[in-house]
Design a protein around this motif. Structure first.
Motif, PDB file in Angstrom:
ATOM      1  N   SER A 266      33.493  14.700   6.266  1.00  9.23           N
ATOM      2  CA  SER A 266      32.253  14.987   5.529  1.00  9.23           C
ATOM      3  C   SER A 266      31.445  13.701   5.370  1.00  9.23           C
ATOM      4  O   SER A 266      30.211  13.720   5.345  1.00  9.23           O
ATOM      5  CB  SER A 266      32.552  15.618   4.176  1.00  9.23           C
ATOM      6  OG  SER A 266      33.187  14.696   3.333  1.00  9.23           O
ATOM      7  N   GLY A 267      32.148  12.549   5.278  1.00 10.69           N
ATOM      8  CA  GLY A 267      31.452  11.261   5.158  1.00 10.69           C
ATOM      9  C   GLY A 267      30.634  10.960   6.399  1.00 10.69           C
ATOM     10  O   GLY A 267      29.467  10.580   6.304  1.00 10.69           O
ATOM     11  N   LEU A 268      31.224  11.158   7.575  1.00  8.44           N
ATOM     12  CA  LEU A 268      30.488  10.863   8.808  1.00  8.44           C
ATOM     13  C   LEU A 268      29.363  11.873   9.042  1.00  8.44           C
ATOM     14  O   LEU A 268      28.326  11.545   9.619  1.00  8.44           O
ATOM     15  CB  LEU A 268      31.449  10.816  10.007  1.00  8.44           C
ATOM     16  CG  LEU A 268      32.402   9.604   9.962  1.00  8.44           C
ATOM     17  CD1 LEU A 268      33.374   9.617  11.128  1.00  8.44           C
ATOM     18  CD2 LEU A 268      31.630   8.285   9.958  1.00  8.44           C
ATOM     19  N   ILE A 269      29.575  13.100   8.567  1.00  6.38           N
ATOM     20  CA  ILE A 269      28.486  14.090   8.646  1.00  6.38           C
ATOM     21  C   ILE A 269      27.342  13.663   7.717  1.00  6.38           C
ATOM     22  O   ILE A 269      26.170  13.780   8.069  1.00  6.38           O
ATOM     23  CB  ILE A 269      29.002  15.505   8.261  1.00  6.38           C
ATOM     24  CG1 ILE A 269      29.928  16.060   9.338  1.00  6.38           C
ATOM     25  CG2 ILE A 269      27.855  16.471   7.978  1.00  6.38           C
ATOM     26  CD1 ILE A 269      29.275  16.453  10.635  1.00  6.38           C
ATOM     27  N   ASP A 270      27.712  13.126   6.533  1.00  9.05           N
ATOM     28  CA  ASP A 270      26.676  12.626   5.612  1.00  9.05           C
ATOM     29  C   ASP A 270      25.897  11.482   6.254  1.00  9.05           C
ATOM     30  O   ASP A 270      24.679  11.380   6.071  1.00  9.05           O
ATOM     31  CB  ASP A 270      27.308  12.140   4.299  1.00  9.05           C
ATOM     32  CG  ASP A 270      27.712  13.287   3.404  1.00  9.05           C
ATOM     33  OD1 ASP A 270      27.224  14.406   3.632  1.00  9.05           O
ATOM     34  OD2 ASP A 270      28.528  13.082   2.493  1.00  9.05           O
ATOM     35  N   VAL A 271      26.616  10.610   6.992  1.00  5.84           N
ATOM     36  CA  VAL A 271      25.934   9.497   7.663  1.00  5.84           C
ATOM     37  C   VAL A 271      24.938  10.064   8.682  1.00  5.84           C
ATOM     38  O   VAL A 271      23.764   9.667   8.715  1.00  5.84           O
ATOM     39  CB  VAL A 271      26.954   8.557   8.357  1.00  5.84           C
ATOM     40  CG1 VAL A 271      26.231   7.528   9.221  1.00  5.84           C
ATOM     41  CG2 VAL A 271      27.814   7.848   7.314  1.00  5.84           C
ATOM     42  N   ALA A 272      25.402  11.030   9.491  1.00 11.20           N
ATOM     43  CA  ALA A 272      24.527  11.643  10.508  1.00 11.20           C
ATOM     44  C   ALA A 272      23.329  12.339   9.853  1.00 11.20           C
ATOM     45  O   ALA A 272      22.182  12.168  10.279  1.00 11.20           O
ATOM     46  CB  ALA A 272      25.322  12.633  11.355  1.00 11.20           C
ATOM     47  N   SER A 273      23.612  13.112   8.786  1.00  7.41           N
ATOM     48  CA  SER A 273      22.534  13.849   8.112  1.00  7.41           C
ATOM     49  C   SER A 273      21.579  12.884   7.433  1.00  7.41           C
ATOM     50  O   SER A 273      20.357  13.101   7.416  1.00  7.41           O
ATOM     51  CB  SER A 273      23.090  14.802   7.053  1.00  7.41           C
ATOM     52  OG  SER A 273      24.020  15.653   7.628  1.00  7.41           O
ATOM     53  N   GLY A 274      22.146  11.805   6.854  1.00  7.09           N
ATOM     54  CA  GLY A 274      21.323  10.815   6.163  1.00  7.09           C
ATOM     55  C   GLY A 274      20.381  10.100   7.126  1.00  7.09           C
ATOM     56  O   GLY A 274      19.193   9.944   6.825  1.00  7.09           O
ATOM     57  N   ILE A 275      20.906   9.706   8.279  1.00  7.83           N
ATOM     58  CA  ILE A 275      20.062   9.045   9.280  1.00  7.83           C
ATOM     59  C   ILE A 275      18.917   9.989   9.671  1.00  7.83           C
ATOM     60  O   ILE A 275      17.758   9.605   9.732  1.00  7.83           O
ATOM     61  CB  ILE A 275      20.897   8.656  10.533  1.00  7.83           C
ATOM     62  CG1 ILE A 275      21.886   7.547  10.173  1.00  7.83           C
ATOM     63  CG2 ILE A 275      19.990   8.198  11.673  1.00  7.83           C
ATOM     64  CD1 ILE A 275      22.886   7.246  11.264  1.00  7.83           C
ATOM     65  N   SER A 276      19.274  11.241   9.918  1.00  8.28           N
ATOM     66  CA  SER A 276      18.255  12.218  10.311  1.00  8.28           C
ATOM     67  C   SER A 276      17.201  12.404   9.226  1.00  8.28           C
ATOM     68  O   SER A 276      16.011  12.518   9.518  1.00  8.28           O
ATOM     69  CB  SER A 276      18.914  13.580  10.597  1.00  8.28           C
ATOM     70  OG  SER A 276      19.597  13.510  11.794  1.00  8.28           O
ATOM     71  N   GLU A 277      17.690  12.458   7.998  1.00  8.53           N
ATOM     72  CA  GLU A 277      16.767  12.685   6.884  1.00  8.53           C
ATOM     73  C   GLU A 277      15.737  11.568   6.783  1.00  8.53           C
ATOM     74  O   GLU A 277      14.584  11.801   6.403  1.00  8.53           O
ATOM     75  CB  GLU A 277      17.567  12.798   5.584  1.00  8.53           C
ATOM     76  CG  GLU A 277      16.919  13.719   4.582  1.00  8.53           C
ATOM     77  CD  GLU A 277      17.898  14.159   3.518  1.00  8.53           C
ATOM     78  OE1 GLU A 277      18.981  14.665   3.878  1.00  8.53           O
ATOM     79  OE2 GLU A 277      17.583  13.992   2.332  1.00  8.53           O
ATOM     80  N   MET A 278      16.161  10.338   7.130  1.00  6.72           N
ATOM     81  CA  MET A 278      15.201   9.218   7.116  1.00  6.72           C
ATOM     82  C   MET A 278      14.046   9.493   8.082  1.00  6.72           C
ATOM     83  O   MET A 278      12.931   9.029   7.896  1.00  6.72           O
ATOM     84  CB  MET A 278      15.919   7.923   7.511  1.00  6.72           C
ATOM     85  CG  MET A 278      16.833   7.403   6.413  1.00  6.72           C
ATOM     86  SD  MET A 278      18.091   6.272   7.017  1.00  6.72           S
ATOM     87  CE  MET A 278      17.118   5.007   7.765  1.00  6.72           C
ATOM     88  N   PHE A 279      14.343  10.253   9.158  1.00  8.13           N
ATOM     89  CA  PHE A 279      13.296  10.631  10.123  1.00  8.13           C
ATOM     90  C   PHE A 279      12.664  11.989   9.755  1.00  8.13           C
ATOM     91  O   PHE A 279      12.001  12.611  10.586  1.00  8.13           O
ATOM     92  CB  PHE A 279      13.891  10.747  11.530  1.00  8.13           C
ATOM     93  CG  PHE A 279      14.397   9.438  12.099  1.00  8.13           C
ATOM     94  CD1 PHE A 279      13.549   8.583  12.784  1.00  8.13           C
ATOM     95  CD2 PHE A 279      15.713   9.054  11.933  1.00  8.13           C
ATOM     96  CE1 PHE A 279      14.012   7.380  13.295  1.00  8.13           C
ATOM     97  CE2 PHE A 279      16.185   7.851  12.449  1.00  8.13           C
ATOM     98  CZ  PHE A 279      15.327   7.009  13.126  1.00  8.13           C
ATOM     99  N   SER A 280      12.960  12.469   8.545  1.00  8.51           N
ATOM    100  CA  SER A 280      12.499  13.789   8.064  1.00  8.51           C
ATOM    101  C   SER A 280      13.034  14.931   8.931  1.00  8.51           C
ATOM    102  O   SER A 280      12.356  15.936   9.138  1.00  8.51           O
ATOM    103  CB  SER A 280      10.972  13.852   7.990  1.00  8.51           C
ATOM    104  OG  SER A 280      10.483  12.852   7.134  1.00  8.51           O
TER     105      SER A 280
END
Lengths: 520, 76
Positions: A266-280
C-alpha cells in the motif's frame, strides 16, 4: 530499491515535474510519454521491445475494431430488422476474432517470459509418470518491468473497445496509458476510460494537488521504510529459522509478514498515486482498510482492489454470464434461487482464482494460494444459509458489534494463513511453519539478537500507526488538509520527511528487501 | 418498476431501494447479488443483460437498473 536508486528516482521525478509544468498544455502528454519510455529503457533495456509490441498490437487492434464498427454503422442504414440482426451477428464474430488475436499475442508474450519454465517443468514431471524423460529448454530471460500489470491493462483496453465502452485511442494516448511510469512497479491497474483522458488533459500546476500528492508520497515512503522494512527483519528471521522459535513467535512472524506486505504494497501504491496526484492525475484506489473485512470475499474487495476489479470485469462476469452459464442458470432458477447463483459463481470463481494464483507467480504454491481463497469463498457461500438459520433460531443479531468483531478476527486469521502460503518458499515449508506454531521452541526474537529492542518497539508502533490510520479512514475521520494554511502544509511535509530520515530502516550495512510485488 | 423492486427486495431484504442511490459503491449489491439480479431480470423481462452492461452506473439505484431494462427492451 536501494538508497541510491531511491534518490535517483526522486531526482528523476522532480525533473519530470519541472519540465512538465514548464511546457505548454498540449506538449505535456508527450513529455510524460518521453520520460516514461526513457524510464523504461533505463530500467528494462532491450526488454522495452516487449512493451512496445504490446502497445502497437492494441493500438492497431483498436483501430481495426473501430473500422469494423464504422462499417457496420454504414451498412445498417436502410436494412430490415432481420438483415440488421444478421449483420450484427457477423460483426460480433469479426470483432471476437480481432480481440482473440490481440489477446493471444499478448498472453503468449507473458506466458513465454513468465510461465515457460514453470509449465516446462510441470510437463517434464507429467511425462516422468509414464517413465518418459524429456528435458525442456530453460529460458534465461528477465521479466520486463510491470509485464503482468500492463498485459492485463492492454487486454482490458482491447475488450473495452470491442464492447463499445470507448473508441480506440490514438498512438500517443495508448502508449502513455500502457507505459505511464508511476504505475509500472506495482500498479494499480487502470482502465483506459478513466486514465487516458487525465493523461491527455495536461493539467497545469495546482498547489493543493502538489501538497496532497507529496503527502501521499511521503506517507507511502514512511510505510515502506519505517514500517515494512523493519518488519521485514523480523519476518526473515522467523521464516528462515522457524523451528527454533516458540509457537507464539512464529505466529508473530506470520502476522508481521501480513503487515509488512500491507505496509509495503500500500506504501508503494501511495507513492505511485501521490506522484500522479502532483500531475493532477488520479490513479485507481487499491486498498480500503482491508483488515476491517468481515469475510474473505470482502477482504478481496478491499485488498488489491484494482486487480479484483479487473478479474471481476474481464473474467468473472463474462464467464458467469456466458450463454452456456445463463442456460444452466435458467434451469436452476425454477428449482432454487440459491443454486442459481452458486453454480455459475462456483465455475466462474474457479477460473478467477486459478488465474489470480498464477498471476501472482509461476509456482505451484501460488496456484494453491489462489485455490485456498476459492475454497474459502465457496464454503462461505455454501454455509451462508446455515449461518443465517443459526442467527435466526438463536436470536443473535448478526450485525451486532461483537459478532462483527469475531468475523473480523476470523477473516484476519484466514488471511494470515493465506499469506503464510504466499511467503513460504514451498508448500512443504508453509506446512512445516504452520505445524511449528504448535511446537515449543526455545528462542524469542530478542534473545536471537536479530533485532534489538528499539527495532522491536518500532515494529509494534508501526503496526499501531497503520491500524489507527485505517480506523480513522474507516470512520471517515481523517483530517482534511484542504483548508490548512500554507505554512502548516510545509511544516507537515518537513515533519514527515524528518520522521522517515530519523526512524527509517536503512544505513550502512542494511540491505533493504526487494519489493514483494515488484517482480510482477 | 414494481416488478423490479420485488426482485430487488427478494435478493436483499430490508433495503429501501426507492431511496438508495449507491448500491454498488456502498457494496449493498455484491457481484454475486448482481449475478442473481441479472439472471432474474433477464427471465422476468425477457431481455439479455450482458457483461457489457455491468457498470456501476447501471446498478447504483433501482432507477438506473430500470433505465437499463427499458433501454434493452427498446433495442429489442
Amino acid at each position: 530499491m536501494n538508497d541510491l536508486m531511491t534518490w535517483l528516482f526522486l531526482a528523476f521525478m522532480s525533473l519530470v515535474y519541472v519540465v512538465y509544468m514548464i511546457l505548454p498544455k498540449k506538449a505535456r502528454p508527450y513529455c510524460l510519454l518521453v520520460f516514461s519510455l526513457l524510464f523504461y529503457v533505463v530500467y528494462s533495456k532491450f526488454l522495452t521491445f516487449f512493451m512496445l509490441s504490446t502497445i502497437l498490437s492494441i493500438w492497431l487492434g483498436g483501430l481495426w475494431l473501430n473500422r469494423i464498427d464504422d462499417g457496420e454503422a454504414k451498412k445498417r442504414e436502410g436494412l430490415e430488422k432481420e438483415a440488421r440482426k444478421a449483420l450484427k451477428k457477423k460483426v460480433k464474430r469479426q470483432k471476437r476474432l480481432v480481440v482473440a488475436l490481440i489477446i493471444i499475442f499478448n498472453v503468449a508474450i507473458l506466458a513465454t517470459l513468465k510461465y515457460f519454465n514453470f509449465f516446462g517443468s510441470l510437463f517434464e514431471g507429467f511425462l516422468s509418470w509414464f517413465n518418459l524423460s524429456v528435458h525442456m529448454p530453460i529460458l534465461k530471460i528477465a521479466l520486463p518491468l510491470g509485464i503482468s500489470y500492463y498485459t492485463l491493462s492492454a487486454i482490458g483496453y482491447i475488450v473495452d473497445v470491442s464492447q463499445g465502452r470507448h473508441r480506440a485511442g490514438n498512438l500517443l494516448s495508448v502508449a502513455l496509458f500502457i507505459s505511464y511510469f508511476p504505475q509500472l512497479f506495482e500498479g494499480p491497474f487502470a482502465t483506459y476510460s478513466t486514465l487516458a483522458p487525465q493523461l491527455m488533459a495536461g493539467e497545469g500546476f495546482n498547489s493543493q494537488n502538489l501538497f496532497s500528492g507529496l503527502s501521499k508520497v511521503l506517507w507511502g515512503f514512511f510505510k515502506k521504510v519505517v514500517i515494512a522494512d523493519r518488519l521485514a527483519i523480523v519476518v526473515s528471521a522467523v521464516f528462515s529459522n522457524y523451528a527454533s522459535y516458540s509457537g507464539l513467535v512464529v505466529v508473530l512472524g506470520i502476522i508481521a509478514f501480513t503487515f509488512e506486505l500491507y505496509a509495503e504494497f500500500s506504501g508503494l501504491i501511495d507513492v505511485a498515486s501521490g506522484i500522479s496526484e502532483m500531475f493532477s492525475i488520479r490513479l485507481a484506489k487499491n486498498f480500503e482498510q482491508p483488515f476491517f473485512s468481515t469475510t474473505v470475499s470482502e477482504f478481496w474487495r478491499r485488498w488489491h482492489m484494482s486487480l479484483g476489479a479487473w478479474f471481476r470485469q474481464y473474467i468473472f462476469y463474462p464467464v458467469s454470464m456466458s450463454q452456456g452459464m445463463m442456460k444452466i442458470n435458467k434451469k436452476l432458477a425454477k428449482k432454487n434461487s440459491f443454486w442459481q447463483v452458486f453454480v455459475p459463481s462456483a465455475l466462474a470463481l474457479f477460473v478467477v482464482w486459478l488465474l489470480n494464483g498464477l498471476w501472482h507467480g509461476a509456482d505451484i504454491k501460488y496456484i494453491v494460494y489462489g485455490m485456498y481463497y476459492y475454497v474459502l469463498m465457496m464454503l462461505g457461500m455454501a454455509l451462508e444459509p446455515l449461518f443465517n438459520l443459526i442467527y435466526k433460531k438463536s436470536g443473535i443479531d448478526k450485525n451486532s458489534k461483537w459478532v462483527t468483531f469475531l468475523k473480523i478476527a476470523r477473516t484476519f486469521i484466514l488471511v494470515n494463513i493465506g499469506l503464510l502460503i504466499f511467503r513460504a518458499a514451498t508448500l512443504k515449508e508453509a506446512a512445516n511453519i504452520f505445524t511449528s506454531i504448535f511446537q515449543s521452541g526455545e528462542l524469542n526474537l530478542i534473545s536471537l539478537g536479530v533485532i534489538d529492542i528499539y527495532d522491536t518497539i518500532w515494529c509494534f508502533i508501526g503496526v499501531a500507526i497503520l491500524l489507527v490510520y485505517d480506523y480513522l479512514a474507516e470512520k471517515k475521520k481523517l483530517p482534511n488538509s484542504q483548508n490548512w494554511h500554507t505554512a502548516g502544509k510545509v511544516a507537515f511535509l518537513i515533519a514527515m520527511a524528518v520522521m522517515i530520515i530519523v526512524f527509517g530502516a536503512y544505513g550502512e550495512g542494511y540491505i533493504p528487501p526487494d519489493p514483494i510485488y515488484g517482480g510482477f | 418498476m414494481e416488478r423490479l423492486l420485488k426482485i430487488l427486495s427478494n435478493i436483499k431484504p430490508g433495503i429501501d431501494f426507492t431511496k438508495e442511490k449507491d448500491l454498488v459503491e456502498r457494496r449493498i449489491l455484491t457481484s454475486f447479488d448482481i449475478l442473481r439480479l441479472v439472471s432474474e431480470i433477464n427471465n422476468e423481462f425477457d431481455i439479455e443483460i450482458t457483461p457489457l452492461h455491468i457498470l456501476p452506473e447501471n446498478f447504483n439505484s433501482a432507477e438506473s437498473i430500470y433505465a437499463l431494462i427499458q433501454k434493452l427492451e427498446d433495442e429489442d
